[in-house]
Design a protein around this motif. Structure first.
Motif, mmCIF file in Angstrom:
data_model
loop_
_atom_site.group_PDB
_atom_site.id
_atom_site.type_symbol
_atom_site.label_atom_id
_atom_site.label_comp_id
_atom_site.label_asym_id
_atom_site.label_seq_id
_atom_site.Cartn_x
_atom_site.Cartn_y
_atom_site.Cartn_z
ATOM 1 N N ALA A 322 0.827 -1.204 0.000
ATOM 2 C CA ALA A 322 0.000 0.000 0.000
ATOM 3 C C ALA A 322 0.862 1.256 0.000
ATOM 4 C CB ALA A 322 -0.933 -0.007 1.204
ATOM 5 N N ALA A 323 1.934 1.228 0.795
ATOM 6 C CA ALA A 323 2.824 2.388 0.842
ATOM 7 C C ALA A 323 3.603 2.538 -0.454
ATOM 8 C CB ALA A 323 3.784 2.252 2.023
ATOM 9 N N THR A 324 4.121 1.445 -0.994
ATOM 10 C CA THR A 324 4.919 1.490 -2.218
ATOM 11 C C THR A 324 4.103 2.016 -3.389
ATOM 12 O OG1 THR A 324 6.267 -0.359 -1.448
ATOM 13 C CG2 THR A 324 6.291 0.096 -3.812
ATOM 14 N N THR A 325 2.848 1.599 -3.476
ATOM 15 C CA THR A 325 1.976 2.042 -4.572
ATOM 16 C C THR A 325 1.830 3.557 -4.608
ATOM 17 O OG1 THR A 325 0.728 -0.026 -4.486
ATOM 18 C CG2 THR A 325 -0.354 1.841 -5.522
ATOM 19 N N SER A 326 1.880 4.193 -3.456
ATOM 20 C CA SER A 326 1.729 5.654 -3.387
ATOM 21 C C SER A 326 3.058 6.379 -3.323
ATOM 22 C CB SER A 326 0.886 6.024 -2.160
ATOM 23 O OG SER A 326 -0.437 5.563 -2.288
ATOM 24 N N GLY A 327 4.158 5.644 -3.435
ATOM 25 C CA GLY A 327 5.467 6.290 -3.355
ATOM 26 C C GLY A 327 5.769 6.831 -1.979
ATOM 27 N N ALA A 328 5.192 6.198 -0.958
ATOM 28 C CA ALA A 328 5.368 6.668 0.418
ATOM 29 C C ALA A 328 6.544 5.960 1.067
ATOM 30 C CB ALA A 328 4.094 6.401 1.214
ATOM 31 N N PRO A 329 7.063 6.523 2.148
ATOM 32 C CA PRO A 329 8.115 5.835 2.902
ATOM 33 C C PRO A 329 7.611 4.498 3.442
ATOM 34 C CG PRO A 329 7.947 8.133 3.575
ATOM 35 C CD PRO A 329 6.766 7.856 2.707
ATOM 36 N N GLU A 330 8.524 3.629 3.815
ATOM 37 C CA GLU A 330 8.162 2.328 4.373
ATOM 38 C C GLU A 330 7.365 2.515 5.657
ATOM 39 O OE1 GLU A 330 10.597 -1.430 6.321
ATOM 40 O OE2 GLU A 330 11.414 -0.444 4.523
ATOM 41 N N PRO A 331 6.250 1.826 5.798
ATOM 42 C CA PRO A 331 5.448 1.976 7.019
ATOM 43 C C PRO A 331 6.125 1.302 8.211
ATOM 44 C CG PRO A 331 4.549 0.240 5.660
ATOM 45 C CD PRO A 331 5.659 0.863 4.858
ATOM 46 N N VAL A 332 5.730 1.715 9.392
ATOM 47 C CA VAL A 332 6.202 1.080 10.619
ATOM 48 C C VAL A 332 5.159 0.040 11.017
ATOM 49 C CG1 VAL A 332 6.861 1.406 13.022
ATOM 50 C CG2 VAL A 332 7.384 3.191 11.324
ATOM 51 N N VAL A 333 5.526 -1.221 10.935
ATOM 52 C CA VAL A 333 4.591 -2.313 11.207
ATOM 53 C C VAL A 333 4.992 -3.021 12.498
ATOM 54 C CG1 VAL A 333 3.566 -4.457 10.352
ATOM 55 C CG2 VAL A 333 4.185 -2.628 8.731
ATOM 56 N N LYS A 334 4.082 -3.034 13.468
ATOM 57 C CA LYS A 334 4.306 -3.756 14.725
ATOM 58 C C LYS A 334 3.253 -4.849 14.850
ATOM 59 C CE LYS A 334 6.095 0.274 17.263
ATOM 60 N NZ LYS A 334 5.874 1.151 18.445
ATOM 61 N N LEU A 335 3.713 -6.086 14.961
ATOM 62 C CA LEU A 335 2.826 -7.225 15.182
ATOM 63 C C LEU A 335 3.181 -7.822 16.538
ATOM 64 C CD1 LEU A 335 2.972 -8.816 11.617
ATOM 65 C CD2 LEU A 335 1.220 -7.296 12.553
#
Length: 446
Positions: A322-335
């Motif tokens: 989702a982030a790559t498609t919009s040219g956004a920085p890498e998201p911070v993912v916490k699981l």
């Protein structure tokens, strides 16, 4: 539907109370002459339990903040005659009652409420508020933990009153932070089974949106794995009238919420249970401002390890996509891992279920055919090597349940609904009866 389930349950329990504590040959019956005394005991203690329940309901506290609640439970247990230790695993309570040689049997109640507003309109409804994650929040016992605590205390009183009928050690624990599936681990890390006796068997109950006067149980897997997710999508803020100069994290988050469901519908075997739910989205301050970040929080549920791994991997991939498609920085993912699937012990459950059916009547004690999709950190005690039984008690009026099933009927208010309103008296009485019978079945097993 069992419209008159509570009355029938109490009568049948009084008539057959403690006549058989289990299927094993070693189980020792209690004379039927005890039945009137047991009925009298339950009836005489209820006004105190009702007052306690309504006080707890009106004053809920969130995970690891259950200081008032824990102090109240500790004081009640000392008055009954238990040795009490407080602040185990933060706000946890451990109460021991030693009654000669025999099994150690643990009974767990959870203590925490939920960060939500109660909308039942009950005269004892919660108006409590507190800080939750840096923001002001209502607090409510919308999962029934107040019913659990009242039943827990009633069971302790009943068992002590019947101490001439059993031998062994009772280990009653008040556990914090069940809703965040972290309180059981905290108590174990603080030496629950090293500072105190390790139980030979353990029991816990939970409210269910089924008719009061009924008990539900399962053998084997009885709840789901639980994992929490928190994702921060990063963009570039700006004026709402010039979105082309920004990278809009709200759009990215919205795309993710939709796309992540394809992991459930297209990558997971449709025959296997798995859920990804986004329960909170936070971002922005005004309608004409595109924010820099948006934070999503949610939950991931599954039964099997391989399904769990697939869902966790899918959440990571979809967030990145989702982030790559919009040219956004890498998201911070916490699981964040939560509770493991709860697995009931066949021997403990079979013995207790036999006793429960004899006590409440077989029609009121039902074996479930499928595990709950909810999660429960009582599993941490089981995984520490304690054979256990987790069961449910119904808390709603059967007439309301039947009416909700009719075309155009009012939707049923279930656990975690702001309108969830258990019927206290029959629910608590059934909880006390059922848990007392279950504990006695384990005490008589050796």
């Amino acid at each position: 539907m069992l419209t008159h389930a509570p009355t029938l349950a109490l009568r049948s329990l009084a008539a057959a109370a403690f006549l058989a504590f289990g299927a094993g040959a070693q189980a020792q019956p209690v004379a039927s002459a005890q039945a009137p005394a047991i009925m009298s005991l339950v009836e005489s203690m209820y006004p105190r339990l009702d007052t306690l329940y309504k006080d707890l309901h009106a004053h809920p506290e969130l995970a690891f903040k259950e200081t008032r609640t824990a102090a109240k439970l500790a004081a009640e247990m000392r008055a009954i005659g238990f040795e009490v230790t407080e602040k185990v695993g933060g706000t946890g309570v451990v109460a021991l009652y030693r009654n000669g040689p025999g099994p150690v049997v643990m009974v767990r109640t959870d203590m925490d409420g939920l960060p939500m507003e109660e909308k039942t309109g009950l005269p004892y409804a919660s108006q409590a508020r507190t800080d939750w994650g840096g923001r002001d929040s209502f607090v409510a016992h919308s999962c029934g933990h107040d019913i659990h605590m009242a039943s827990w205390l009633g069971t302790a009183r009943a068992l002590v009153a019947l101490k001439d009928q059993w031998k062994g050690t009772l280990m009653f624990i008040g556990q914090p932070a069940e809703e965040t599936v972290s309180g059981a681990k905290a108590m174990l890390a603080d030496g629950l089974f090293t500072r105190f006796p390790k139980p030979d068997a353990a029991f816990a109950l939970h409210t269910a949106p089924t008719p009061h006067g009924t008990v539900g149980y399962g053998i084997g897997i009885s709840s789901s794995n639980s994992d929490a997710l928190e994702i921060v999508f990063r963009g570039r803020g700006g004026h709402g009238s010039r979105p082309h100069t920004t990278i809009d994290p709200i759009v990215i988050a919205a795309r993710f919420v939709t796309d992540v469901q394809t992991v459930v519908s297209r990558e997971k075997d449709p025959a296997e249970f798995g859920v990804v739910t986004i329960g909170a989205i936070q971002g922005g301050t005004a309608g004409n401002i595109i924010p820099d970040t948006v934070t999503l929080r949610g939950t991931i549920r599954s039964y099997k390890p391989q399904v769990r791994d697939k869902l966790l991997d899918g959440v990571r991939r979809m967030a990145m996509a989702a982030a790559t498609t919009s040219g956004a920085p890498e998201p911070v993912v916490k699981l964040v891992p939560g509770g493991e699937a709860l697995v009931n012990d066949e021997a403990v459950v079979t013995r207790a279920a036999t006793a429960l059916k004899q006590a409440l009547g077989a029609a009121h004690v039902v074996q479930t055919t499928a595990p709950s999709t909810g999660s429960e950190d009582f599993s941490a005690f089981i995984n520490a090597g304690v054979p256990s039984m987790y069961f449910t008690i119904g808390v709603l009026d059967a007439r309301d349940i039947a009416a909700s099933a009719q075309p155009g009927g009012k939707p049923l208010a279930r656990n975690h609904s702001p309108f969830f309103a258990p019927v206290p008296e029959p629910s608590i009485k059934t909880g006390v009866h059922a848990m007392t019978v279950a504990v006695l079945s384990a005490l008589a097993s050796k």
